[in-house]
Design a protein around this motif. Structure first.
Motif, PDB file in Angstrom:
ATOM      1  N   VAL A  55     -54.697   7.855  14.081  1.00  0.00           N
ATOM      2  CA  VAL A  55     -54.626   6.057  13.588  1.00  0.00           C
ATOM      3  C   VAL A  55     -53.694   5.926  14.577  1.00  0.00           C
ATOM      4  N   GLY A  56     -54.079   4.555  15.025  1.00  0.00           N
ATOM      5  CA  GLY A  56     -52.627   4.353  15.333  1.00  0.00           C
ATOM      6  C   GLY A  56     -52.453   4.199  16.908  1.00  0.00           C
ATOM      7  N   MET A  57     -53.175   4.676  17.667  1.00  0.00           N
ATOM      8  CA  MET A  57     -52.838   5.546  19.120  1.00  0.00           C
ATOM      9  C   MET A  57     -52.504   4.858  20.415  1.00  0.00           C
ATOM     10  N   ASP A  58     -51.226   4.386  20.015  1.00  0.00           N
ATOM     11  CA  ASP A  58     -51.016   3.461  20.719  1.00  0.00           C
ATOM     12  C   ASP A  58     -50.156   4.128  21.472  1.00  0.00           C
ATOM     13  N   SER A  59     -49.166   3.175  22.447  1.00  0.00           N
ATOM     14  CA  SER A  59     -48.223   3.675  23.064  1.00  0.00           C
ATOM     15  C   SER A  59     -47.809   4.773  23.044  1.00  0.00           C
ATOM     16  N   PRO A  60     -47.501   6.103  22.996  1.00  0.00           N
ATOM     17  CA  PRO A  60     -47.315   7.085  24.583  1.00  0.00           C
ATOM     18  C   PRO A  60     -48.751   7.826  24.602  1.00  0.00           C
TER      19      PRO A  60
ATOM     20  N   TYR B 127     -37.676   6.139  24.339  1.00  0.00           N
ATOM     21  CA  TYR B 127     -37.649   5.186  23.208  1.00  0.00           C
ATOM     22  C   TYR B 127     -37.467   5.306  21.992  1.00  0.00           C
ATOM     23  N   TYR B 128     -38.846   6.774  21.189  1.00  0.00           N
ATOM     24  CA  TYR B 128     -39.023   7.022  20.717  1.00  0.00           C
ATOM     25  C   TYR B 128     -38.177   7.595  19.461  1.00  0.00           C
ATOM     26  N   PRO B 129     -38.270   6.550  18.028  1.00  0.00           N
ATOM     27  CA  PRO B 129     -37.218   7.702  17.101  1.00  0.00           C
ATOM     28  C   PRO B 129     -37.594   8.878  17.130  1.00  0.00           C
ATOM     29  N   THR B 130     -36.381   9.673  16.625  1.00  0.00           N
ATOM     30  CA  THR B 130     -35.703  11.525  16.992  1.00  0.00           C
ATOM     31  C   THR B 130     -36.316  11.555  16.093  1.00  0.00           C
ATOM     32  N   GLY B 131     -37.425  12.950  16.111  1.00  0.00           N
ATOM     33  CA  GLY B 131     -37.910  13.171  15.360  1.00  0.00           C
ATOM     34  C   GLY B 131     -39.786  12.912  14.865  1.00  0.00           C
ATOM     35  N   SER B 132     -39.963  12.201  15.564  1.00  0.00           N
ATOM     36  CA  SER B 132     -41.289  10.698  15.058  1.00  0.00           C
ATOM     37  C   SER B 132     -42.640  11.738  16.346  1.00  0.00           C
ATOM     38  N   LEU B 133     -43.965  11.600  15.294  1.00  0.00           N
ATOM     39  CA  LEU B 133     -45.110  12.578  16.374  1.00  0.00           C
ATOM     40  C   LEU B 133     -44.918  11.694  17.568  1.00  0.00           C
ATOM     41  N   LYS B 134     -44.458  10.336  17.927  1.00  0.00           N
ATOM     42  CA  LYS B 134     -44.429   9.848  19.628  1.00  0.00           C
ATOM     43  C   LYS B 134     -43.553  10.621  19.780  1.00  0.00           C
TER      44      LYS B 134
ATOM     45  N   LEU C 125     -50.836   0.100  14.227  1.00  0.00           N
ATOM     46  CA  LEU C 125     -50.241   0.244  12.910  1.00  0.00           C
ATOM     47  C   LEU C 125     -49.230  -1.037  12.680  1.00  0.00           C
ATOM     48  N   GLN C 126     -48.822  -0.733  13.458  1.00  0.00           N
ATOM     49  CA  GLN C 126     -47.428  -2.220  13.080  1.00  0.00           C
ATOM     50  C   GLN C 126     -47.748  -3.425  13.148  1.00  0.00           C
ATOM     51  N   GLY C 127     -47.475  -4.514  12.504  1.00  0.00           N
ATOM     52  CA  GLY C 127     -48.193  -5.956  12.305  1.00  0.00           C
ATOM     53  C   GLY C 127     -46.660  -6.063  13.271  1.00  0.00           C
ATOM     54  N   PRO C 128     -47.338  -8.001  13.155  1.00  0.00           N
ATOM     55  CA  PRO C 128     -45.998  -8.996  14.554  1.00  0.00           C
ATOM     56  C   PRO C 128     -45.193  -8.288  13.900  1.00  0.00           C
ATOM     57  N   LYS C 129     -44.450  -8.588  12.912  1.00  0.00           N
ATOM     58  CA  LYS C 129     -43.141  -9.184  12.079  1.00  0.00           C
ATOM     59  C   LYS C 129     -42.454  -7.427  11.782  1.00  0.00           C
ATOM     60  N   GLU C 130     -43.595  -5.952  12.209  1.00  0.00           N
ATOM     61  CA  GLU C 130     -43.042  -5.035  11.496  1.00  0.00           C
ATOM     62  C   GLU C 130     -42.127  -4.014  11.851  1.00  0.00           C
ATOM     63  N   GLY C 131     -42.165  -3.223  11.557  1.00  0.00           N
ATOM     64  CA  GLY C 131     -41.333  -2.410  12.499  1.00  0.00           C
ATOM     65  C   GLY C 131     -41.797  -1.077  12.685  1.00  0.00           C
ATOM     66  N   PHE C 132     -40.878  -0.413  13.298  1.00  0.00           N
ATOM     67  CA  PHE C 132     -41.692   1.063  14.489  1.00  0.00           C
ATOM     68  C   PHE C 132     -42.892   1.697  13.126  1.00  0.00           C
ATOM     69  N   ARG C 133     -44.085   1.697  13.464  1.00  0.00           N
ATOM     70  CA  ARG C 133     -45.413   2.832  12.829  1.00  0.00           C
ATOM     71  C   ARG C 133     -44.655   4.129  14.229  1.00  0.00           C
ATOM     72  N   ASP C 134     -44.796   5.807  13.143  1.00  0.00           N
ATOM     73  CA  ASP C 134     -46.092   6.621  14.771  1.00  0.00           C
ATOM     74  C   ASP C 134     -47.434   6.316  14.062  1.00  0.00           C
ATOM     75  N   PHE C 135     -47.680   7.584  15.382  1.00  0.00           N
ATOM     76  CA  PHE C 135     -49.378   7.950  15.225  1.00  0.00           C
ATOM     77  C   PHE C 135     -49.198   8.296  13.968  1.00  0.00           C
ATOM     78  N   VAL C 136     -50.207   7.988  13.393  1.00  0.00           N
ATOM     79  CA  VAL C 136     -51.414   9.102  12.528  1.00  0.00           C
ATOM     80  C   VAL C 136     -51.692  10.479  12.942  1.00  0.00           C
ATOM     81  N   ILE C 137     -51.670  11.606  12.502  1.00  0.00           N
ATOM     82  CA  ILE C 137     -52.670  12.021  12.974  1.00  0.00           C
ATOM     83  C   ILE C 137     -52.641  13.873  11.322  1.00  0.00           C
TER      84      ILE C 137
END
Ligand SMILES: Cc1cc2nc3c(=O)[nH]c(=O)nc-3n(C[C@H](O)[C@H](O)[C@H](O)COP(=O)(O)OP(=O)(O)OC[C@H]3O[C@@H](n4cnc5c(N)ncnc54)[C@H](O)[C@@H]3O)c2cc1C
Length: 365
Positions: free
Chosen positions: A342-347, A49-56, A315-327
């Protein structure tokens, strides 16, 4: 080194670093893993699901491989259930094509199956075509955390329970940590601090003096509730079944537990305040019923009972786009030796072993 937080992420990092470093884990609760790490779908995600190259994307794909190896080697309860993502309309079929391409770019094994193949796998799930993921599975989150905690302790780590970090100051070459226990508030020092505080990772980063708005570290709480199927209809599904994903979450899906229990969820509800409110409202039953019947029409509202909920630190608010893990190792902010997660949601559960490797590389660089 001090690791703040004994969820799956902090424990995986402790297990990875304890053989080469002196490690103390601070956990404010009476036991490890009582927050987000034990309030989730327990799905070993594949990473399509996650954008290619993102930490997620990268850490999920690597975490999936590492997690199965760990589970097999150390007897952590798990099952390679496989998963289908089903389309019910032509537009959704086009969306499946996009997920297939992204999955291929991320290095995920996936294949498109016909409506007939999909129905032969899951006869009670209507389908106009589906994606089949052979490497999606489920894991016992507590089993996994027990393994990490045991490995960390065997290598000399100390997991200090009922110990809350309430102050964090850089003093010369060291970090000074103020720790609150039932009996007292004490100050300890450490060369390095790893902030794996989950829902309070932003608060802990703030204690170190980081401007959360400027850094983009402010977390939103997004609750996800589950309803379980308490009747004989729990056998209508035999693997993980997902809809085509929505904007904020992957959508209410069918989770088949290790013990054969069928749950549906999680939904996505942003909480206006930061209260840990885990109650699952009975009043959600009808909305859940409608989402569930998109996947399995034979399940009625009466088959559903409120189950657990969890809260995503987004990290993503209700109407915002994809946010990656911050490490982030924070030397560039003048805070050397501090690593914030920070922002360690799924996965995050799936990625935990790969996150630990990533943090080890940052620390040992
Ligand atoms: C509804 C839902 C479904 C999900 N489904 C999946 C899934 O199927 N697969 C998947 O891979 N991921 C899933 N996730 C994501 C996954 O659960 C999380 O990414 C992961 O559990 C995060 O782990 P953590 O260790 O960072 O956080 P946590 O488990 O929250 O651990 C942080 C710990 O830090 C402690 N802490 C906080 N502040 C302090 C302090 N000041 N001092 C001391 N201790 C402190 C807390 O008490 C807590 O124990 C899901 C999440 C939710 C909410």
């Amino acid at each position: 080194m001090v690791i703040v937080g004994a969820g799956v992420v902090g424990l995986a990092i402790a297990a990875r670093l304890a053989p080469r470093h002196t490690v103390v884990v601070l956990e404010r609760n009476a036991r490890p893993g009582l927050e987000t790490s034990s309030r989730n779908s327990e799905v070993i995600h594949a990473g399509m699901y996650y954008p290619t190259g993102s930490l997620k994307a990268r850490l999920c794909v690597e975490g999936n491989r590492r997690l199965y190896e760990i589970c097999e080697r150390h007897g952590v309860p798990h099952r390679r259930t496989t998963k289908i993502i089903v389309a019910t309309t032509g537009a959704e079929q086009a969306a499946l094509g996009e997920i297939l391409s992204r999955g291929a770019a991320n290095g995920v094994e996936l294949r498109m199956i016909t409506a007939a193949e999909s129905r032969s796998l899951e006869p009670h799930v209507p389908s106009a075509g589906a994606l089949f993921s052979p490497n999606t599975g489920i894991v016992s989150a507590h089993g996994l955390m027990d393994h990490f905690a045991r490995s960390a302790r065997a290598a000399g780590a100390v997991i200090q329970l009922r110990a809350e970090l309430v102050g964090l100051v850089r003093d010369g070459l060291e970090w000074e940590l103020r720790v609150r226990t039932a009996a007292e508030e004490e100050t300890v020092t450490a060369e390095r601090v790893v902030n794996a505080a989950g829902l309070d990772a932003d608060t802990v980063a703030g204690l170190a003096g980081i401007d959360l708005e400027q850094a983009g570290y402010r977390q939103h709480y997004c609750k996800g509730s589950y309803f379980s199927v308490s009747t004989g209809r729990a056998r209508l599904v035999s693997r993980l079944v997902y809809p085509v994903p929505g904007h904020v979450s992957l959508g209410v899906h069918a989770v088949v537990g290790l013990e054969g229990r069928l749950r549906f969820g999680p939904d996505a509800e942003y909480l206006p305040d930061r209260r840990l409110d885990y109650a699952v409202a009975e009043s959600k039953r009808a909305a859940f019923g409608a989402s569930v019947r998109r996947l399995v029409p034979d399940i009625q509202d009466d088959d559903l009972a409120p189950d657990i909920s969890g809260i995503r630190p987004k990290l993503q608010g209700p109407k915002e786009g994809f946010r990656d893990f911050v490490i982030a190792e924070e030397s560039a902010r003048g805070l050397p030796g501090l690593v914030n997660l920070v922002g360690m949601d799924s996965p995050g559960l799936t990625s935990a072993p790969a996150i630990a490797e990533h943090v080890a590389r940052l620390i040992e660089a």
